[in-house]
Design a protein around this motif. Structure first.
Motif, PDB file in Angstrom:
ATOM      1  N   HIS A  69      48.595  43.018  42.540  1.00 64.79           N
ATOM      2  CA  HIS A  69      47.220  43.179  42.056  1.00 64.79           C
ATOM      3  C   HIS A  69      46.488  41.870  42.272  1.00 64.79           C
ATOM      4  N   HIS A 225      43.729  35.474  42.522  1.00 70.54           N
ATOM      5  CA  HIS A 225      45.191  35.512  42.477  1.00 70.54           C
ATOM      6  C   HIS A 225      45.672  36.826  43.051  1.00 70.54           C
ATOM      7  N   THR A 227      49.101  39.146  42.526  1.00 72.47           N
ATOM      8  CA  THR A 227      50.271  39.171  41.660  1.00 72.47           C
ATOM      9  C   THR A 227      51.345  40.152  42.105  1.00 72.47           C
ATOM     10  N   GLN A 265      52.924  39.489  31.474  1.00 72.84           N
ATOM     11  CA  GLN A 265      52.394  38.651  32.558  1.00 72.84           C
ATOM     12  C   GLN A 265      52.505  37.173  32.234  1.00 72.84           C
ATOM     13  N   GLU A 294      50.230  34.333  39.535  1.00 73.54           N
ATOM     14  CA  GLU A 294      50.611  35.158  38.384  1.00 73.54           C
ATOM     15  C   GLU A 294      51.729  36.098  38.802  1.00 73.54           C
ATOM     16  N   PHE A 397      45.565  47.378  33.067  1.00 73.22           N
ATOM     17  CA  PHE A 397      45.604  46.003  32.554  1.00 73.22           C
ATOM     18  C   PHE A 397      45.471  46.002  31.035  1.00 73.22           C
TER      19      PHE A 397
END
Ligand code: OOG
Ligand code: NI
Length: 468
Positions: A69, A225, A227, A265, A294, A397
């Motif tokens: 992601h 980022h 992930t 996370q 992350e 999320f």
């Protein structure tokens, strides 16, 4: 001729691969993290037969290696409107509304992702997409200036727009168009070392909020980022320092458990990167921090009832132990988290029977073989192994975790409370569509799987107490 179109799944896979390549060259630690996650995942799969069997049954085993992601932050309603159309080309839709203003971050957000099971299992690429809420900037002059700067930029290439329109008009893209689309769309997410503003303007935006400077000062919404999904986040967190990476002090989300729930996370601090600012007397150099790393571990999706319990337990821990910016009290936090979460059942069967989590039902080979001679009590079918249930993975999320990730990268001290709250209607108006309700999507998949399983068992119409 629709037959000539490539699937949106293929375009999404091509795009994820291209994005991953780009990020690997832009941020070398990303490559290191991907290697580490791959190593740990392989070890976990080799030692945990039950888990690898479960992932295989769910069709998830192949997706783990490509699962990523990302996150972007947009500046205007028009940018959000067009990103919805861009993601649609890759089979991604807006799911969920997240209000981050309650955590002192002046944005509201959604997740763009595929929604049906087949598409998720091919490639579940998600993008946490935030829209800056300029109305939360108090200084009127600065607000107007930021709006004027944003109004001048165009974050999509003209060719990307043409291909989006082509997709909408024709109902798809050909292979050649798809390849071109991927390259053009990638431009929107690229990092730019040159700011569109002067060092002085940047500073004023930065003083209002670091995030405002990040959104307003650049040509586009650089991906901040990307992930990967790990099967053992504690182990990756433990090994990060060996590879020269320093993770944040605590893992966000639920504690380590036998039955993973929702999402855990952790991230590493954003890089300080050189920036060239514009100016009347030529460019001046400075720095900006935006991009970070992350990792995440995903577990079962919780029902409204399960989620309410999760939120309540997490809130008590967070109000009792505040982890400092430097990580003070991180140990206490972890201990308290584990302790409090004992109130949330930790076996798949209890989670199911208490209606706390979503499951995918299937008829076992033994069940299908005994068709016609089966009992009609679903609990007995389950107890005897005729009807199987596997966790449905959480694809979304968590706002509290997201706020923690934002804050650890913005510098934890910057806590502001905004008077104006949630504004979902404004978000949807900018988006040009309604955001979908994630709980409804999981519930639909659960019901569809149960109906299909019962049909295979020759017991069509048989219901379970916990499945609507
Ligand atoms: C998004 C942070 C949220 C997550 O995984 O919760 C996020 C951002 O920093 O733009 O990515
Ligand atoms: Ni993230």
């Amino acid at each position: 001729m629709p037959g000539a179109f490539v699937s949106t799944d293929r375009i999404r896979s091509l795009f994820t691969e291209a994005m991953s390549q780009m990020y690997r060259t832009e941020v070398p630690q990303y490559g290191t993290l991907i290697e580490l996650v791959g190593e740990v995942n392989a070890e976990v799969l080799a030692r945990d037969q039950e888990l690898s069997e479960r992932l295989r049954r769910a069709g998830e085993l192949e997706r783990i290696d490509v699962e990523r992601h990302g996150a972007i932050r947009l500046g205007t309603a028009e940018e959000l409107f067009t990103i919805r159309r861009l993601f649609a080309v890759m089979g991604m839709q807006s799911v969920g509304y997240y209000d981050l203003s309650v955590a002192g971050v002046p944005v509201h957000s959604t997740c763009f992702r595929p929604v049906d099971e087949a598409a998720l299992n091919i490639n579940p690429f998600r993008v946490f997409t935030s829209l800056l809420r300029l109305e939360l900037i108090e200084d009127e002059e600065l607000r107007a200036e930021a709006a004027a700067i944003l109004a001048k930029r165009q974050i999509y290439t003209p060719r990307a727009i043409t291909l989006i329109e082509q997709h909408e008009k024709a109902g798809g893209l050909t292979e050649a168009e798809a390849m071109e689309f991927v390259a053009e769309a990638l431009e929107t997410f690229r990092w730019h070392g040159e700011a569109t503003v002067s060092a002085e303007t940047y500073k004023r935006l930065h003083d209002a909020h670091r995030l405002i400077a990040d959104v307003v000062s650049f040509k586009g919404p650089h991906i901040n980022h990307l992930t990967p999904r790990t099967l053992d986040i504690d182990e990756v967190q433990r090994r990060m320092p060996e590879r020269g990476i320093t993770p944040k002090a605590v893992i966000e989300g639920p504690p380590r458990r036998n039955c993973d729930i929702l999402l855990r996370q952790t991230s590493f601090k954003a890089l300080e990167e050189p920036i060239a600012f514009t100016g009347a007397a030529g460019t001046t150099s400075g720095t900006h921090t935006a991009r970070f790393g992350e990792i995440e571990q995903r577990g079962v999706a919780l029902t409204a009832k399960g989620r309410a319990l999760y939120d309540r337990l997490l809130a008590t821990v967070r109000s009792e132990v505040q982890v400092g910016a430097s990580g003070a009290k991180a140990g206490d936090y972890d201990t308290e988290l584990t302790e409090r979460f004992k109130a949330l059942p930790d076996s798949w069967d209890e989670l199911r029977r208490e209606g706390l989590a979503f499951f995918h039902y299937s008829a076992s080979p033994e069940g299908i073989a005994a068709r016609g001679k089966l009992p009609s009590d679903p609990e007995i079918l389950i107890a005897k192994g005729y009807l199987r249930f596997d966790p449905i993975i959480y694809e979304d999320f968590l706002p509290v975790s997201a706020a923690g990730i934002f804050q650890s990268n913005l510098g934890t001290d910057q806590q502001q409370n905004y008077a104006m709250r949630s504004n979902r209607a404004a978000f949807e108006e900018a988006l040009g569509a309604d955001v979908q309700d994630e709980l409804a999507l999981y519930a639909e998949r659960q019901t569809a799987s149960l109906d299909m399983a019962m049909e295979k068992l020759g017991l069509s119409g048989l219901k379970l107490k916990t499945v609507a």
